[in-house]
Design an enzyme around this catalytic site. Structure first.
Site, PDB file in Angstrom:
ATOM      1  CD  GLU A 102      45.685  71.107  36.161  1.00  0.00           C
ATOM      2  OE1 GLU A 102      45.241  70.400  35.227  1.00  0.00           O
ATOM      3  OE2 GLU A 102      46.471  72.038  35.994  1.00  0.00           O
TER       4      GLU A 102
ATOM      5  N   GLY B 167      44.645  67.951  33.611  1.00  0.00           N
ATOM      6  CA  GLY B 167      43.991  68.359  32.368  1.00  0.00           C
ATOM      7  C   GLY B 167      42.642  67.706  32.223  1.00  0.00           C
TER       8      GLY B 167
ATOM      9  CB  CYS C 208      45.549  71.788  31.987  1.00  0.00           C
ATOM     10  SG  CYS C 208      45.513  73.309  32.964  1.00  0.00           S
TER      11      CYS C 208
END
Length: 487
Positions: A254, A256, A288
């Site tokens: 993950e 952003g 994010c």
């Protein structure tokens, strides 16, 4: 007589957590961003520490899977109770260590309670399917834990973004080794160690090993760790992806990405400005899901810039843990200078500095840039700072094209009282999560969370995605007795 604090720094000073507190050969000092003063000291893990923890985790995981599901569920309920019992102390530590305002620390602890309750439900859920097969044979597909999950977590929301993997991964039957960011090792690691230790999690299932890049690489390449979950920058995510791919590991990234808030011409300007300000500046933009790019119809551009500039000039900036400000400091000098360089280079390329663009110590003023265009760094890159970049568009097609001009998007929002029109725009946005009549910073724990391209590797975590992420399908068939084959 005053009760001793739940977070006793003596436990982790020059120590690591491997189901119990063990001395580390080296230590590191954690600085409080708002004051620049030492907040605590922690142990530093070496690659050898990673190897030792992985071996312990493998041994502990086998017994964990064999524990009755109701007993496993009870541990997460007790963990939720401990978060609630020590709420104020934990929230203040999160705020101080991350440089966040106090309500941000409180939000992290509230979400931690929810994540623990969700994890408590997982062991009692159905974990497989009965498949069709030939007569006389029982065919079952069930969810089996992967074994040991490696977690490399970030500095911005360290409690939530670590626990969102730790809790469901444990609940699914795995052991977990966490390497928290060295800037937030308590909120992103040792706080969880204390909670789960007190909640009765069997020793060896959770490990917390703060360390540098070499420690992270040791975790990514450890033979006994079949999956890595990483939240952080695209550059580091690519490196982890290369290493994990070479070792044939499952990977959850993950990273952003370029998030867009689209404001159509019939939107209420005052409401739109509040959405844009919240989405761009909350926790100094170090989120994010932050609204990196604010796309506004040309007819509303001037009014939006004026409203954002007025908000920027009046929002108080200072020590977030004081409870008296809206924005706290950046996490460190390196992050502040990166944000300032993005602003300066974009202004040099033709953007208009409407408000902000200044800093004192680590406190960066909420900033408004107008006239932002493709090609400018604030358009092309995730800012991760309190910068509202305003981009004009002339029609819906133009807005969609600008919003989709990215290498990967995590979140988007579309504002318009014409819900059907807003939904039509939203349906064409290439983002992992899209919100109609809301800004981009949204997460409710029960939703799949992720996005394509540099937003990650297309993986999602949270809610229904957790079973898919932290387990693998295992097919089992059963006959009453073995039958001979023709050979």
């Amino acid at each position: 007589m005053q009760a001793s604090p739940f977070l006793d720094s003596a436990q982790w000073q020059q120590h690591l957590f491997r189901g119990q507190w063990v001395a580390a050969a080296q230590g590191a000092t954690v600085l409080e961003p708002a004051t620049g003063r030492p907040l605590t000291q922690v142990g530093l893990a070496s690659p050898d520490d990673v190897s030792a923890s992985v071996e312990l985790a493998i041994a502990a995981q086998a017994a964990w899977v064999a524990m009755p599901p109701r007993e496993r569920a009870d541990i997460f309920r007790r963990a939720a109770g401990l978060f609630h019992q020590h709420f104020d102390e934990l929230a203040r530590m999160v705020a101080r260590e991350t440089g966040g305002v106090l309500f941000k620390g409180e939000h992290e602890v509230r979400e931690a309670i929810t994540l623990c309750h969700l994890a408590a439900g997982m062991p009692l859920q159905a974990q497989g399917q009965l498949l069709p097969s030939t007569p006389g044979r029982l065919s079952i597909a069930r969810r089996a834990p992967l074994g040991v999950i490696g977690v490399i977590s970030p500095f911005n929301f360290p409690l939530i973004l670590t626990l969102r993997t730790v809790a469901p991964a444990l609940a699914a039957g795995n052991a977990v080794v966490v390497k928290p960011d060295l800037r937030t090792p308590v909120s992103g690691g040792f706080m969880l160690a204390r909670i789960f230790e007190q909640a009765g999690l069997p020793a060896g299932l959770l490990h917390v090993l703060p360390g540098g890049a070499e420690t992270g690489e040791a975790l990514v390449t450890a033979p006994g760790v079949p999956m890595i979950a990483f939240t952080g920058s695209p550059a580091v995510g690519r490196r982890i992806g290369e290493l994990a791919g070479r070792h044939l590991k499952k990977l959850s990234l993950e990273l952003g990405g370029a998030n867009a808030l689209v404001i159509l011409e019939d939107a209420d300007l005052d409401v739109a400005a509040s959405h844009a300000a919240w989405g761009a500046w909350l926790h100094q933009g170090q989120i994010c899901m932050a609204a990196n790019r604010i796309l506004v119809h040309a007819s509303l551009e001037e009014g939006l810039l004026q409203r954002l500039a007025d908000k920027a000039r009046h929002l108080p900036v200072g020590d977030g843990a004081s409870g008296q400000v809206a924005l706290g400091p950046m996490i460190d000098e390196r992050q502040l200078q990166r944000v300032h360089a993005l602003v300066q280079e974009s202004v040099a390329a033709g953007a208009q500095l409407v408000a902000g663009g200044r800093y004192e110590q680590l406190f960066y003023q909420p900033t408004v840039l107008g006239g932002v265009r493709p090609g400018m760094r604030v358009f092309e890159e995730e800012i991760f700072g309190p910068v509202a970049s305003v981009i004009r568009f002339d029609n819906d097609e133009d807005a969609i094209a600008l919003a989709n001009r990215h290498a990967g998007g995590l979140a988007a929002g579309v504002l318009s009282p014409s819900v059907g029109r807003a939904m039509a725009v939203a349906a064409r946005l290439r983002q992992g999560m899209v919100h109609v009549n809301d800004q981009t910073v949204n997460d409710e724990c029960v939703n799949p969370f992720g996005g394509p391209g540099i937003a990650g590797n297309g993986a999602s975590v949270g809610g229904p995605a957790d079973w898919e992420e932290y387990t693998q399908w295992r097919w089992t068939t059963i006959r009453q007795q073995a039958m001979p084959y023709p050979f």
